[in-house]
Write a protein that holds these residues in place. Sequence first.
Motif, PDB file in Angstrom:
ATOM      1  N   UNK A  31      -2.924   8.808  -1.162  1.00 29.62           N
ATOM      2  CA  UNK A  31      -1.800   8.264  -0.396  1.00 29.62           C
ATOM      3  C   UNK A  31      -2.289   7.603   0.898  1.00 29.62           C
ATOM      4  N   UNK A  32      -3.200   8.267   1.585  1.00 27.14           N
ATOM      5  CA  UNK A  32      -3.723   7.727   2.850  1.00 27.14           C
ATOM      6  C   UNK A  32      -4.525   6.448   2.591  1.00 27.14           C
ATOM      7  N   UNK A  33      -5.422   6.499   1.592  1.00 21.23           N
ATOM      8  CA  UNK A  33      -6.269   5.346   1.306  1.00 21.23           C
ATOM      9  C   UNK A  33      -5.485   4.139   0.843  1.00 21.23           C
ATOM     10  N   UNK A  87      -4.804  17.947  -2.436  1.00 23.07           N
ATOM     11  CA  UNK A  87      -5.565  17.285  -1.379  1.00 23.07           C
ATOM     12  C   UNK A  87      -6.206  15.995  -1.881  1.00 23.07           C
ATOM     13  N   UNK A  88      -6.641  15.994  -3.143  1.00 25.65           N
ATOM     14  CA  UNK A  88      -7.213  14.780  -3.734  1.00 25.65           C
ATOM     15  C   UNK A  88      -6.200  13.636  -3.690  1.00 25.65           C
ATOM     16  N   UNK A 103       0.815  -1.208   0.000  1.00 25.93           N
ATOM     17  CA  UNK A 103       0.000   0.000   0.000  1.00 25.93           C
ATOM     18  C   UNK A 103       0.847   1.255   0.000  1.00 25.93           C
ATOM     19  N   UNK A 104       1.917   1.253   0.802  1.00 20.22           N
ATOM     20  CA  UNK A 104       2.804   2.418   0.839  1.00 20.22           C
ATOM     21  C   UNK A 104       3.512   2.586  -0.500  1.00 20.22           C
ATOM     22  N   UNK A 105       4.004   1.477  -1.051  1.00 23.93           N
ATOM     23  CA  UNK A 105       4.750   1.540  -2.310  1.00 23.93           C
ATOM     24  C   UNK A 105       3.899   2.088  -3.448  1.00 23.93           C
ATOM     25  N   UNK A 106       2.678   1.586  -3.592  1.00 26.84           N
ATOM     26  CA  UNK A 106       1.837   2.025  -4.700  1.00 26.84           C
ATOM     27  C   UNK A 106       1.557   3.519  -4.626  1.00 26.84           C
ATOM     28  N   UNK A 147      -7.443   4.855  -5.058  1.00 33.18           N
ATOM     29  CA  UNK A 147      -6.065   4.432  -4.832  1.00 33.18           C
ATOM     30  C   UNK A 147      -5.965   3.441  -3.679  1.00 33.18           C
ATOM     31  N   UNK A 148      -7.015   3.347  -2.866  1.00 35.23           N
ATOM     32  CA  UNK A 148      -7.047   2.280  -1.866  1.00 35.23           C
ATOM     33  C   UNK A 148      -7.090   0.921  -2.533  1.00 35.23           C
ATOM     34  N   UNK A 149      -7.937   0.800  -3.564  1.00 33.75           N
ATOM     35  CA  UNK A 149      -7.956  -0.447  -4.343  1.00 33.75           C
ATOM     36  C   UNK A 149      -6.618  -0.660  -5.026  1.00 33.75           C
TER      37      UNK A 149
END
Length: 519
Positions: A328-330, A322-323, A195-198, A382-384
């Motif tokens: 990044x968070x998701x 912000x978008x 998740x961090x890498x993507x 981006x969570x997916x």
Amino acid sequence: MATTNEPADPLAKGTFATAKQAWADLFKWKQRVVVTNEFGETHTEWQAPEPLQNPFSLMAQLSAKGWLFFIVGFAAWTADAFDFHALSIQTVKLSKYYDRSKTDITTAITLTLLLRSIGAAVFGLAGDKFGRKWPMVVNMIILGLLQIATIYSDTFSQFLAVRSLFGLFMGGVYGNAIAMALENCPVNARGLMSGILQQGYSFGYVIAACANLGVGGSTDSWKTVFWIGAGISIGVGLVRICFPESQQFIDARKAGKSAKAPGLFWRETRKMLAQEWRMCIYCIILMTWFNYYSHTSQDSYTTFMLTQKHLSNSPATRASILMKTGACVGGTIIGYLSQFVGRRRAIVVAALLSACLIPAWILPEGERSLSASGFFIQFFVQGAWGVIPIHLNELSPPAFRSSFPGITYQLGNMISSPSAQIVNAIAENTMVTTSKGEQAPAYGPVMGVATAIIALGIAVTTAFGPEKRGRHFETVGPPGVDLNAAKDIEEGLEEDEQKAETKEVEVTTARENTATEKA
């Protein structure tokens, strides 16, 4: 070693049988896993997911060298994203500079995405055969030089030609970056680190948007953003020279024999394609959906705010920042949760929630509302995506962890390459009335409808697809290692047979000579 887990039916064979089994398994909490014991015997069993661990304790499991590889891979992916988004967020500036429509400018995005698959194939296979280091170094330095060449493109034709070359070398970054970054991560930390890498992709967008905000809205200011991108790419390439090859690749290479025949690598590659063609097609379809997902929901969003929502360059850029912060968070959170809930469940839920947020994404007015809605929809988009790096690595044939994710990802990119151009073309030919009573291109409705269709496509494709969460691939070497070992054994057996035959001939000759002397 004996196991107390409940036995499960073997993995289904065939496309429809696999899809049926995958759909049923999606609603079972335990996962169907193929286990190999110390004698090489395999069986299938149900395994419960490990409980979620403290993310900081997971990150602490990485060694210093593992962190080094991860940070360099993240930096390469971030630089790659910056270089790409430096164009997409400055479409309006470039259309004024070259006196072309915004749809014409997005042709460059199409060409870049179209040709990335070729670079993925060339540099991905090079990464599997020769290592992760030098293919990445070449990629990053040439990307920086092509950013500089873009700045000095005087005509629109030159601009398109340079961006086409840019796509060739951009395609080789992803596969080598995620293979190097994730292959040394502990199994239970991979979801979080994936998740961090993507989110290096989203982070690259944020940096590009900050650069765009800093240089202002003048037409020629786009060149400054490209100079920054060139410096970042070349810098990452030079830094990568200073560090060693991926330790996992070195250890696997040492475990096997060095290749004696160049054809062994290609022979095993052909063998992999013959055995795994269904998985290849599935991953290409999945990545086609995902690339449409990201490009449709983000590439024209700044243009949407500038034209349909009447924002100026600065507030539109701040909303974009912000978008992608939400992205990044998701990506980090949902990638982390996928280690517990499963890769497919995380993707399906995130995609469906993003579809539900579409009205709140395109209807608001003003910078604050658009920033908030953009944050939350990209949190799930981006969570997916945050699950994808490790999901592709686990689905990959183990010896092809550099080429397989990169090629399938970039082939999906190639198929989805016209996404921004399609959105722009339809929007510019369909007018809507804005809040000020003016006619403007229908970017909002076009992006909303397209994103809804794509999100549902991702949910369905993922629900019927395979999952290999927790798969062990640390001890598998580069292509050709197993074949080389087999070849060495075969050659040794042939040599022993020849020695035995020679000795038998010598013994027979000696007996004949003795018999002759006695006679």
